[in-house]
Scaffold this motif. Sequence first.
Motif, short mmCIF file in Angstrom:
data_model
loop_
_atom_site.label_atom_id
_atom_site.label_comp_id
_atom_site.label_asym_id
_atom_site.label_seq_id
_atom_site.Cartn_x
_atom_site.Cartn_y
_atom_site.Cartn_z
N SER A 183 0.83 -1.21 0.00
CA SER A 183 0.00 0.00 0.00
C SER A 183 0.86 1.26 0.00
CB SER A 183 -0.91 -0.01 1.23
OG SER A 183 -1.81 -1.10 1.18
N TRP A 184 2.00 1.21 0.67
CA TRP A 184 2.90 2.36 0.68
C TRP A 184 3.58 2.55 -0.67
CZ3 TRP A 184 5.07 0.95 6.12
CH2 TRP A 184 4.40 1.71 7.10
N LEU A 185 4.06 1.45 -1.26
CA LEU A 185 4.83 1.54 -2.50
C LEU A 185 3.96 1.52 -3.75
CD1 LEU A 185 7.82 -0.85 -1.67
CD2 LEU A 185 7.69 1.63 -1.40
N GLY A 186 2.77 0.91 -3.62
CA GLY A 186 1.88 0.83 -4.77
C GLY A 186 2.22 -0.27 -5.74
N ILE A 187 3.15 -1.17 -5.37
CA ILE A 187 3.54 -2.27 -6.26
C ILE A 187 3.66 -3.55 -5.44
CG2 ILE A 187 4.75 -0.87 -7.97
CD1 ILE A 187 7.35 -1.63 -6.54
#
Length: 517
Positions: free
Chosen positions: A213-217
Motif C-alpha cells: 500500500s505504501w509503495l503501490g507495487i
Amino acid sequence: MMKGGFEVVHATLDMIQPHHEAIWDFASVGFPTTSTVSSIPRQIVENRCINLERNELSEWVEQVTKQLIDDLPAAETGTDYSSSMQADTSMVCEDNFAPSVLGDFRPRKTVRTSFLDGSCGEELQWGNELGDQTNNVCENGGNGRALSRLDEQGLSLITLLLECSVAISVDNLGEAHRMLLELTQIASPYALSCAERVVAYFAKAMSSRVINSWLGICSPLINYKSVHCAFQAFNNVSPFIKFAHFTSNQAILEAFHRRDRVHIIDLDIMQGLQWPALFHILATRIEGPPHVRMTGMGSSMELVVETGKQLSNFAKRLGISFEFHPIATKFGEIDITIVQVRRGETLAIHWLQHSLYDATGPDWKTLRLFEQLAPRVITLVEQDLSHGGSFLDRFVGSLHYYSTMFDSLGAYLPADDPSRHRIEHCLLYSEINNILGIGGPARSGEDKFKHWRSELARNCFVQVPMSSNSMAQAQLILNMFPPAHGYSLVQGDGTLRLGWKDTSLFTASAWTSHASR
C-alpha cells in the motif's frame, strides 16, 4: 518425485468405480469393478469418531471476529461485515455442517496490554481481563476445560491481529505497522500452538500488504517447484487433494462412457498426480481404451512439459494411445484455437481451484471460453472461501478458513514435523499472502466470482449431480485416515463437500454444457 506421486495414486486405483446411474442418459458401464461399495444410507457421512472435540482455534476465531465486526461503527467502513460473514457461513449450515456456538466473548479494543515491555527475553505478561474472557470462551464452547497458557497467548495474538486488520481496512497504516511489529516479534511459524502459527503467517502477509500500500507495487516471486513439492506432501498427509482428484475422475469416467476419442483440459496441471488413476481405469475397459489427448496448462513451460513426459510414459506402459499438449498461458488469456478441439472428441475440463496464484486469469474470460468449448463435463473443485470484496471481507473469511486448515494439520502431524512446516509455509502461507498481501493498489481489479457454481448455472450449463459412486470414492478416501481426525463429508444439492469438523473446506461438483447434450 514425479514417479513417487504416481505410485501413491496408483495404490488407490481400485477406488474409482464405474457408474451405475442414469445421470448421463446412457447404460451402465460394462466393465467389472475391482471392488464394490454399499450405498451410503445417510447424506452426512462422518468418520467414525467418539466424542470429537470442537475445532477450538476456528471456534475462537469465529467468536472473536463476529464480536469485533459487531463492534465496528457502520460509518467506519461502510460495509455490513456481519451480514457478509453470515452469508459465508449460511452455505455450510444449509448442508448440515453444524454452526459454531457463539458465546459472549467480546474483546475490548480500548484496553490492551502491550506484548513487549521493552526487554527481549522477559516473560510475557497477560492481563486478568484476558483470562476472564478466555475462560468465558471455554464455558460458552461447552468443552469444560480451562484454557492453557498457550491457548491464552494464541487467543491474545489473534485479537491483536484482528485489530490490525481493522487499521489496515481504514488505511491507518502507521498503527497497523506498529501492531505488526509486535506480532512478528512474538508469533512464530514453528510454535506449538496452531493459533500462534496462524498469526505468524497472517502477520507476514499483512506486512506485505502494508508495504504494498505504501509503495503501490507488489510482484511476488513464486517458486513453482517448491509449491509442487509441498502440494505432493499435502496430498500424502491429508484427504483434501485426494478427494478432489478421485471425485473428479469418477465424474470424468462417467462422461467418457463408450467414447473412443477423449480430450482432457487441466487448467492447472502441476504434477498431474490425479491422471494415472484415471488412465488405469480407462485401460481396463471391455471395449478397449480410448485415444486420450490431454491439454495441460501451467505457469512454467518447463514443468508442464516434464509432467507431459511422465504422463506419456505412464500411458504407454498401459497401452493407451496418448497425446499431450502443453500450454504455459493462463486459460482465460488464450485464443480458443490454441486448444485445438477436434471433431468427434469428447471434451472434459478439470479445474481444481486454489489460492496460490491466479491460474486462469479473468473469470469472465474463462467463463466465455467454457461456453465456446461446450465440454461434455466440467469438474470443478472449489475452496469454500471468497476472494472478492474488501480487504476486511477477505481477512475475515480467510482467517476462519485457514485456522481450520492449520487445525486439521495439527491434529495429524506434530509441531516439528518437516512436512507440516513445508505445507504451511509453501502452500497455506502462499495462499494467505495472495489473498491479503497482494491486495493493495496494484491489485488487478478484475472481479472474481464468489461461487463458480452459481455462475455456471446462470450461463448455459447444467449441473450433473455427483453420483453415489463419487460419494463412495470420497468415503473410501476418508477411511485411509485415522477416524479420530474429524474430517466430515456431506452430500447435498448435487455436490460433495469435505470439511474439518464443522467447517466446509472444499466442494466438488460436475457440469455439462447445453450444447454438448
